[in-house]
Design an enzyme around this catalytic site. Structure first.
Site, PDB file in Angstrom:
ATOM      1  N   ASP A 128       0.826  -1.209   0.000  1.00  0.00           N
ATOM      2  CA  ASP A 128       0.000   0.000   0.000  1.00  0.00           C
ATOM      3  C   ASP A 128       0.856   1.253   0.000  1.00  0.00           C
ATOM      4  O   ASP A 128       0.495   2.268  -0.611  1.00  0.00           O
ATOM      5  CB  ASP A 128      -0.903   0.033   1.245  1.00  0.00           C
ATOM      6  CG  ASP A 128      -1.983  -1.024   1.201  1.00  0.00           C
ATOM      7  OD1 ASP A 128      -1.972  -1.853   0.268  1.00  0.00           O
ATOM      8  OD2 ASP A 128      -2.831  -1.038   2.111  1.00  0.00           O
ATOM      9  N   SER A 179       2.055  -7.501   9.094  1.00  0.00           N
ATOM     10  CA  SER A 179       0.702  -7.586   8.532  1.00  0.00           C
ATOM     11  C   SER A 179       0.266  -8.995   8.158  1.00  0.00           C
ATOM     12  O   SER A 179      -0.829  -9.164   7.622  1.00  0.00           O
ATOM     13  CB  SER A 179       0.610  -6.673   7.293  1.00  0.00           C
ATOM     14  OG  SER A 179       1.282  -7.271   6.203  1.00  0.00           O
ATOM     15  N   SER A 223      -8.269  -2.862   9.991  1.00  0.00           N
ATOM     16  CA  SER A 223      -8.427  -4.035   9.124  1.00  0.00           C
ATOM     17  C   SER A 223      -9.723  -4.785   9.368  1.00  0.00           C
ATOM     18  O   SER A 223     -10.208  -4.869  10.508  1.00  0.00           O
ATOM     19  CB  SER A 223      -7.245  -4.977   9.383  1.00  0.00           C
ATOM     20  OG  SER A 223      -7.484  -6.250   8.840  1.00  0.00           O
ATOM     21  N   GLU A 274      -9.838  -7.784   9.587  1.00  0.00           N
ATOM     22  CA  GLU A 274      -9.500  -8.865  10.519  1.00  0.00           C
ATOM     23  C   GLU A 274      -9.995  -8.564  11.934  1.00  0.00           C
ATOM     24  O   GLU A 274     -10.083  -9.457  12.764  1.00  0.00           O
ATOM     25  CB  GLU A 274      -7.985  -9.106  10.531  1.00  0.00           C
ATOM     26  CG  GLU A 274      -7.483  -9.911   9.358  1.00  0.00           C
ATOM     27  CD  GLU A 274      -7.998 -11.348   9.334  1.00  0.00           C
ATOM     28  OE1 GLU A 274      -7.749 -12.090  10.283  1.00  0.00           O
ATOM     29  OE2 GLU A 274      -8.664 -11.713   8.344  1.00  0.00           O
ATOM     30  N   TYR A 278      -2.642 -10.760  15.212  1.00  0.00           N
ATOM     31  CA  TYR A 278      -2.715  -9.597  14.304  1.00  0.00           C
ATOM     32  C   TYR A 278      -4.038  -8.856  14.517  1.00  0.00           C
ATOM     33  O   TYR A 278      -4.051  -7.622  14.673  1.00  0.00           O
ATOM     34  CB  TYR A 278      -2.597 -10.073  12.851  1.00  0.00           C
ATOM     35  CG  TYR A 278      -2.869  -8.979  11.833  1.00  0.00           C
ATOM     36  CD1 TYR A 278      -1.910  -8.032  11.520  1.00  0.00           C
ATOM     37  CD2 TYR A 278      -4.110  -8.898  11.186  1.00  0.00           C
ATOM     38  CE1 TYR A 278      -2.163  -7.016  10.595  1.00  0.00           C
ATOM     39  CE2 TYR A 278      -4.370  -7.894  10.262  1.00  0.00           C
ATOM     40  CZ  TYR A 278      -3.395  -6.964   9.968  1.00  0.00           C
ATOM     41  OH  TYR A 278      -3.661  -5.957   9.056  1.00  0.00           O
ATOM     42  N   GLU A 305       4.542 -12.030  -1.441  1.00  0.00           N
ATOM     43  CA  GLU A 305       4.433 -13.341  -2.088  1.00  0.00           C
ATOM     44  C   GLU A 305       3.866 -14.434  -1.200  1.00  0.00           C
ATOM     45  O   GLU A 305       3.566 -15.529  -1.686  1.00  0.00           O
ATOM     46  CB  GLU A 305       5.815 -13.757  -2.623  1.00  0.00           C
ATOM     47  CG  GLU A 305       6.286 -12.844  -3.735  1.00  0.00           C
ATOM     48  CD  GLU A 305       7.659 -13.212  -4.287  1.00  0.00           C
ATOM     49  OE1 GLU A 305       8.172 -14.298  -3.941  1.00  0.00           O
ATOM     50  OE2 GLU A 305       8.207 -12.407  -5.064  1.00  0.00           O
ATOM     51  N   PHE A 344       1.090 -13.987   0.772  1.00  0.00           N
ATOM     52  CA  PHE A 344      -0.368 -13.842   0.945  1.00  0.00           C
ATOM     53  C   PHE A 344      -1.014 -14.728  -0.131  1.00  0.00           C
ATOM     54  O   PHE A 344      -0.424 -14.945  -1.199  1.00  0.00           O
ATOM     55  CB  PHE A 344      -0.791 -12.382   0.808  1.00  0.00           C
ATOM     56  CG  PHE A 344      -0.254 -11.532   1.925  1.00  0.00           C
ATOM     57  CD1 PHE A 344      -0.930 -11.448   3.139  1.00  0.00           C
ATOM     58  CD2 PHE A 344       0.949 -10.860   1.785  1.00  0.00           C
ATOM     59  CE1 PHE A 344      -0.412 -10.689   4.182  1.00  0.00           C
ATOM     60  CE2 PHE A 344       1.476 -10.109   2.825  1.00  0.00           C
ATOM     61  CZ  PHE A 344       0.789 -10.025   4.028  1.00  0.00           C
ATOM     62  N   LYS A 400       0.516 -15.847  -3.848  1.00  0.00           N
ATOM     63  CA  LYS A 400       1.069 -17.206  -3.834  1.00  0.00           C
ATOM     64  C   LYS A 400       0.457 -18.014  -4.981  1.00  0.00           C
ATOM     65  O   LYS A 400       1.149 -18.737  -5.693  1.00  0.00           O
ATOM     66  CB  LYS A 400       0.759 -17.850  -2.476  1.00  0.00           C
ATOM     67  CG  LYS A 400       1.342 -19.226  -2.292  1.00  0.00           C
ATOM     68  CD  LYS A 400       1.106 -19.736  -0.870  1.00  0.00           C
ATOM     69  CE  LYS A 400       1.421 -21.223  -0.772  1.00  0.00           C
ATOM     70  NZ  LYS A 400       1.169 -21.747   0.576  1.00  0.00           N
ATOM     71  N   GLY A 427      -3.662 -23.902   2.308  1.00  0.00           N
ATOM     72  CA  GLY A 427      -4.373 -24.266   3.534  1.00  0.00           C
ATOM     73  C   GLY A 427      -5.867 -24.338   3.260  1.00  0.00           C
ATOM     74  O   GLY A 427      -6.310 -25.075   2.367  1.00  0.00           O
TER      75      GLY A 427
END
Ligand code: NAP
Ligand code: F7E
Length: 321
Positions: free
Chosen positions: A13, A87, A128, A130, A152, A189, A191, A195, A214
């Site tokens: 960002d 992050s 976020s 999250e 996080y 790379e 995230f 990926k 996952g």
């Protein structure tokens, strides 16, 4: 000519926001951590001369308050964007204390540094989605209760409330952007989106044969980072400091992302993607979907890049690389 300070300028960002602010005529100051290489600045390489004179980099760290005070005193920014954080959600389970320090306490350190420096500036905190975690309602908006599911997430809740508390306690001009996932060819790379686009390209080129992931059922509200940095700026141009959800309003699974990414390269993802427990999280956020109605109504902000276009943009960029 306004000066803006960006922490986390070397991140995804930070690079888009730097470009955006320079295009608006700002002088941009970025806080960078000392590193044994200068590789971490690669996202800023394209901002070399001639715009370089609009961009100054200062060594500093959110955990080192004197470096924050010195940078603030030297440049007296009119706007401060706090994008710096550890992050990565999965890594926050491996490094919970460091994550709390950088992502949580780091924001408080910066707020204190601004207060100590007697600086009148507008402050943006990178909150976020999250923070919603195991959300009670969908879509999530500014009034949805928080239920973070990771170190996080809890660190971001701390930073979010610290930012609001300094607004209420000291009248500071602080706004929080509650941003849902936003991606780009510059995404880190490890995230999931990047990926996938990297490995799908390696598989298409015959350099690899499997992508291990996952939880493929997790659903996210994915937008384009370039659109989201404009929302950050709009928040600081608003008539009053406030908090805004920034999202597309659409949600898609990791599996759907794979289908489009591999499909764009003429491949069937089912032949190549396998699950590996190593990428599962101790507690997962299963579903996020944001309602950005307030930002649309008050800031005039809307996302421009739709989901399939975002996936294809990332695949094409990795192919070109
Ligand atoms: P990113 O690519 O991981 O970048 C993080 C930045 O923070 C890097 O520049 C990093 O520097 C810096 N940093 C880390 N710890 C620091 C410290 N102690 N002191 C100073 N700088 C430090 O993250 P991003 O995707 O651009 O996200 C920007 C911000 O928005 C983060 O706060 C993130 O948590 C938040 N956010 C992101 C999303 C998203 O989907 N991208 C959504 C909501 C909120 P190095 O280069 O030296 O590591
Ligand atoms: O995971 C699942 C994973 O790591 C997305 C950060 O920018 O957005 C980001 O956090 C989903 C999760 O992003 C793999 O379990 C499956 O459900 O790309 P991610 P995130 O955790 O949503 C928020 C808004 C932020 O604020 C954060 O800073 O994908 N997933 N397999 C995987 N994730 C990863 N990383 N790797 C996998 O192999």
């Amino acid at each position: 000519m306004k000066t803006a300070l960006i922490t986390g300028i070397t991140g995804q960002d930070g690079s888009y926001l730097s470009e955006f602010l320079i295009s608006k005529g700002y002088n941009v100051v970025g806080l960078v951590r000392r590193n044994s290489t200068v590789d971490q600045r690669s996202r800023l390489d394209h901002l070399a001369a001639p715009v370089r004179k609009k961009l100054a980099l200062e060594y500093g760290d959110l955990l080192d308050i004197p470096s924050l005070v010195l940078t603030l005193k030297k440049h007296r920014p009119a706007e401060v964007y706090n994008l710096a954080a550890q992050s990565h959600v999965k890594i926050s389970f491996d490094q919970p204390i460091f994550t709390a320090q950088a992502t949580g306490l780091g924001a408080l350190n910066l707020l204190e540094a601004i207060r100590i420096s007697d600086l009148e500036c507008r402050f943006y905190q990178a909150s976020s989605s999250e923070m919603f975690g195991k959300a009670e309602q969908s879509p999530q908006n500014e009034r949805t209760p928080f239920h973070p599911r990771s170190p996080y997430g809890i660190s971001k809740v701390f930073a979010h409330w610290a930012t609001i508390n300094y607004r209420e306690s000291y009248g500071m001009w602080n706004s929080c952007g509650i941003l849902f996932n936003h991606e780009s060819p510059r995404r880190g790379e490890n995230f999931v989106t990047r990926k996938i686009t990297l490995q799908a390209n390696r598989i298409a080129a015959g350099l690899a044969d499997t992508l291990y992931l996952g939880n493929m059922n997790a659903k996210r509200d994915w937008g384009f980072a370039g659109d989201y940095v404009e929302a950050m700026w709009l928040m600081l141009q608003h008539s009053k400091p406030d908090d805004f959800v920034i999202a597309t309003g659409e949600t898609h699974s990791v599996e759907e992302f794979c289908k489009i990414a591999f499909g764009h390269l003429g491949l069937d993802y089912k032949k190549y993607v396998k699950t590996d427990q190593a990428y599962m999280r101790p507690a997962e956020v299963e579903l996020l979907c944001g309602d950005a109605g307030k930002a649309r109504a008050e800031l005039g902000w809307t996302p421009k890049v739709p989901f399939p276009q975002l996936v294809k943009m990332m695949v094409d960029a990795d192919k070109a690389r």
